[in-house]
Each structure stands twice: as structure tokens, then as C-alpha cells.
Design a protein around this motif. Structure first.
Motif, PDB file in Angstrom:
ATOM      1  N   LEU A  12      77.297  60.462  35.088  1.00  0.00           N
ATOM      2  CA  LEU A  12      77.053  59.019  35.100  1.00  0.00           C
ATOM      3  C   LEU A  12      76.005  58.650  34.051  1.00  0.00           C
ATOM      4  O   LEU A  12      75.073  59.427  33.804  1.00  0.00           O
ATOM      5  CB  LEU A  12      76.521  58.577  36.467  1.00  0.00           C
ATOM      6  N   ALA A  13      76.160  57.459  33.463  1.00  0.00           N
ATOM      7  CA  ALA A  13      75.171  56.955  32.505  1.00  0.00           C
ATOM      8  C   ALA A  13      75.170  55.432  32.538  1.00  0.00           C
ATOM      9  O   ALA A  13      76.223  54.811  32.706  1.00  0.00           O
ATOM     10  CB  ALA A  13      75.481  57.442  31.096  1.00  0.00           C
ATOM     11  N   PRO A  14      74.002  54.829  32.359  1.00  0.00           N
ATOM     12  CA  PRO A  14      73.940  53.367  32.297  1.00  0.00           C
ATOM     13  C   PRO A  14      74.717  52.846  31.089  1.00  0.00           C
ATOM     14  O   PRO A  14      74.822  53.518  30.064  1.00  0.00           O
ATOM     15  CB  PRO A  14      72.446  53.067  32.127  1.00  0.00           C
ATOM     16  N   GLN A  16      77.880  52.359  30.697  1.00  0.00           N
ATOM     17  CA  GLN A  16      79.263  52.818  30.573  1.00  0.00           C
ATOM     18  C   GLN A  16      80.125  52.081  31.597  1.00  0.00           C
ATOM     19  O   GLN A  16      79.633  51.658  32.640  1.00  0.00           O
ATOM     20  CB  GLN A  16      79.354  54.329  30.851  1.00  0.00           C
ATOM     21  N   GLU A  28      76.373  49.474  37.781  1.00  0.00           N
ATOM     22  CA  GLU A  28      75.432  49.524  36.656  1.00  0.00           C
ATOM     23  C   GLU A  28      75.583  50.774  35.796  1.00  0.00           C
ATOM     24  O   GLU A  28      75.069  50.830  34.687  1.00  0.00           O
ATOM     25  CB  GLU A  28      73.980  49.390  37.136  1.00  0.00           C
ATOM     26  N   CYS A  29      76.285  51.774  36.294  1.00  0.00           N
ATOM     27  CA  CYS A  29      76.532  53.002  35.541  1.00  0.00           C
ATOM     28  C   CYS A  29      78.028  53.266  35.482  1.00  0.00           C
ATOM     29  O   CYS A  29      78.789  52.770  36.301  1.00  0.00           O
ATOM     30  CB  CYS A  29      75.853  54.201  36.205  1.00  0.00           C
ATOM     31  N   GLU A 143      72.946  61.303  42.176  1.00  0.00           N
ATOM     32  CA  GLU A 143      73.613  60.240  41.416  1.00  0.00           C
ATOM     33  C   GLU A 143      73.614  60.521  39.912  1.00  0.00           C
ATOM     34  O   GLU A 143      73.498  59.629  39.089  1.00  0.00           O
ATOM     35  CB  GLU A 143      73.014  58.872  41.742  1.00  0.00           C
ATOM     36  N   GLU A 144      73.802  61.798  39.572  1.00  0.00           N
ATOM     37  CA  GLU A 144      73.925  62.201  38.175  1.00  0.00           C
ATOM     38  C   GLU A 144      75.377  62.182  37.713  1.00  0.00           C
ATOM     39  O   GLU A 144      75.650  62.198  36.517  1.00  0.00           O
ATOM     40  CB  GLU A 144      73.353  63.608  37.986  1.00  0.00           C
TER      41      GLU A 144
END
Length: 157
Positions: A12-14, A16, A28-29, A143-144
Motif C-alpha cells: 500500500l502507498a498514499p 495510489q 487514502e492509499c 497496513e503495509e
């Protein structure tokens, strides 16, 4: 009849987009990947390919290939479905689990089932999707990233 299983995971990344089962989910991610990083659809494709003993999605859609950059995984699923048909296999059903702490996915499951079923040319009643958490354990719990497992049943025509 043959059975196959599939697994996929993405970070996950903000900033995207979060796409699961072909549905863009407000969050948000999003997931990072070469295509749209649809972890659910990727697991389903691997389960279908495995059931037919045709390898995995990396064999057909290698990361780094420019023609797959940002592509909808539903388009790839359509190609996998066509490959199975070409090799004499029909899809009986698929069942899957998405593992994510957030966002809550229950409200999106029916739409995901419809999108996936359409891409596979089967009735939505033959597509199972469950959403679960990892109870705050591991990379999903922190939440990675998100993970998905899928099982497919196919039959030789």
C-alpha cells in the motif's frame, strides 16, 4: 475437473488508486504494481492458470513489459479466460479472500463479483469473494499491504 489456487500481495502507498476486483475503492492509499495492482484479480488469474497447469500470470504478463503498464487487471483476466478456453477448459467457479485491515470492503463485494464474472464469462453466482482482516498481525495488520487468495475449479470441455 481440476482445481487451482492463487495468491498475491501488493504494498500500500498514499496517492495510489485502490482497485480490487476491477472496482475502484475510495481510500487514502492504493496498491503499488506494474498493472493496476488489483491483488484480488491477480490471485484469481493465478488460480485459473494453476488449475489448467498453464503457469502463472508472470509468464504471460511480466512486470516491466510496457504494454502492461497501468493496464486493468480485468483485461488480463479476459485474456486468461480466453487462453483457458483455447486450451479446452471452462470455468466452473472461483472463490477468494481479500485480507486487508482497511477499508471495509463488504459494500463493494457484489460489484466486484459482477465485474469479475463478466470478465470470465460466468454468472456472478459462481464468484465468491470474502473480505477479512489479519487481526493486526503481520504486514497486512500493520497496513503495509493487502493479500488475496483464490481457488478455481475448471473442467475440461
Amino acid at each position: 475437473m481440476r482445481i487451482g489456487n492463487g495468491y498475491d500481495v501488493h504494498r500500500l502507498a498514499p496517492g495510489q488508486k485502490l482497485v480490487l476486483g476491477g472496482v475502484e475503492i475510495p481510500f487514502e492509499c492504493g496498491l503499488i504494481g506494474w498493472s493496476d495492482a488489483d491483488v484480488l484479480t491477480h490471485a484469481i488469474m493465478d488460480s485459473l492458470l494453476g488449475a489448467a497447469a498453464l503457469g502463472d500470470i508472470g509468464l504471460y504478463f511480466p512486470p516491466g513489459d510496457p504494454k502492461f503498464k497501468g493496464i486493468s487487471s480485468l483485461k488480463l483476466l479476459e485474456q486468461v479466460t480466453a487462453l483457458l478456453a483455447e486450451k479446452g477448459f471452462g470455468i466452473i467457479n472461483v472463490d477468494s479472500v481479500i485480507v486487508a485491515e482497511e477499508p471495509k470492503l463488504r459494500g463493494h463485494v457484489d460489484t466486484m463479483r459482477k465485474h469479475l464474472a463478466k470478465a470470465m464469462g460466468i454468472d456472478p453466482g459462481r464468484v465468491g469473494i470474502k473480505a477479512s482482516t489479519s487481526e493486526q498481525l503481520g504486514f497486512v495488520g500493520r497496513e503495509e499491504g493487502m493479500a488475496a487468495w483464490a481457488v478455481a475449479l475448471v473442467d475440461e470441455k
